[in-house]
Design a protein around this motif. Structure first.
Motif, short mmCIF file in Angstrom:
data_model
loop_
_atom_site.label_atom_id
_atom_site.label_comp_id
_atom_site.label_asym_id
_atom_site.label_seq_id
_atom_site.Cartn_x
_atom_site.Cartn_y
_atom_site.Cartn_z
N GLN A 94 0.08 4.59 -7.89
CA GLN A 94 -1.45 5.09 -7.68
C GLN A 94 -1.92 6.38 -8.64
OE1 GLN A 94 -2.25 7.39 -3.96
NE2 GLN A 94 -4.58 6.36 -3.64
N GLU A 95 -0.94 7.46 -8.77
CA GLU A 95 -1.29 8.44 -10.13
C GLU A 95 -1.56 7.97 -11.50
OE1 GLU A 95 1.03 12.00 -7.74
OE2 GLU A 95 2.57 11.19 -8.85
N THR A 134 3.67 8.31 -9.12
CA THR A 134 3.42 7.18 -8.64
C THR A 134 2.33 6.26 -9.16
OG1 THR A 134 1.12 7.99 -7.68
CG2 THR A 134 3.57 8.26 -5.91
N ARG A 180 1.34 4.45 -3.66
CA ARG A 180 1.05 5.09 -2.60
C ARG A 180 1.71 6.24 -2.87
NH1 ARG A 180 -0.23 5.61 2.47
NH2 ARG A 180 1.83 6.19 3.17
N ASP A 181 3.00 5.98 -2.70
CA ASP A 181 4.30 6.49 -2.30
C ASP A 181 5.35 6.39 -3.17
OD1 ASP A 181 2.75 7.45 -0.54
OD2 ASP A 181 3.50 6.59 1.48
N HIS A 182 5.70 5.31 -3.94
CA HIS A 182 6.95 5.31 -4.68
C HIS A 182 6.51 5.78 -5.83
CE1 HIS A 182 11.09 3.20 -5.75
NE2 HIS A 182 9.80 2.62 -6.70
N TRP A 183 7.89 6.91 -6.27
CA TRP A 183 8.32 7.45 -7.48
C TRP A 183 8.19 6.09 -7.85
CZ3 TRP A 183 5.70 11.79 -8.81
CH2 TRP A 183 6.15 12.78 -11.04
N ARG A 223 0.93 -1.11 0.56
CA ARG A 223 0.01 0.27 -0.24
C ARG A 223 0.46 1.48 0.47
NH1 ARG A 223 -3.31 -2.57 4.66
NH2 ARG A 223 -4.66 -3.82 3.33
N VAL A 224 1.85 1.46 1.04
CA VAL A 224 2.63 2.55 0.95
C VAL A 224 3.21 2.50 -0.77
CG1 VAL A 224 5.37 2.59 1.94
CG2 VAL A 224 3.17 2.53 3.39
#
Length: 72
Positions: free
Chosen positions: A34-35, A32, A22-25, A18-19
């Motif tokens: 998610q993006e 990310t 959400r956060d790993h570029w 989940r991290v």
């Protein structure tokens, strides 16, 4: 999408995946995971980018217990 989430959880663990999502570029995706998913990038392409960036061994890039689609 559920296959993507399952593969992430199996490879990285439920909480850490989940991290990461959400956060790993991911430079190759310009954001990310998610993006990228929100922009409409296919989940399989996001998974491949994560695997490449985090150096997941090729033999595990199809998820644990899943068949490699390149094999007959």
């Amino acid at each position: 999408m559920s296959e993507f989430q399952r593969a992430c959880a199996e490879e990285f663990g439920t909480d850490y995946s989940r991290v990461l999502v959400r956060d790993h570029w991911l430079a190759v995706l310009g954001g990310t995971a998610q993006e990228a998913l929100a922009r409409g990038v296919e989940a399989r392409d996001v998974w491949r980018a994560l695997c490449e960036d985090l150096q997941v061994p090729v033999e595990r890039r199809y998820g644990r217990g899943l068949l490699d689609p390149r094999r007959d």
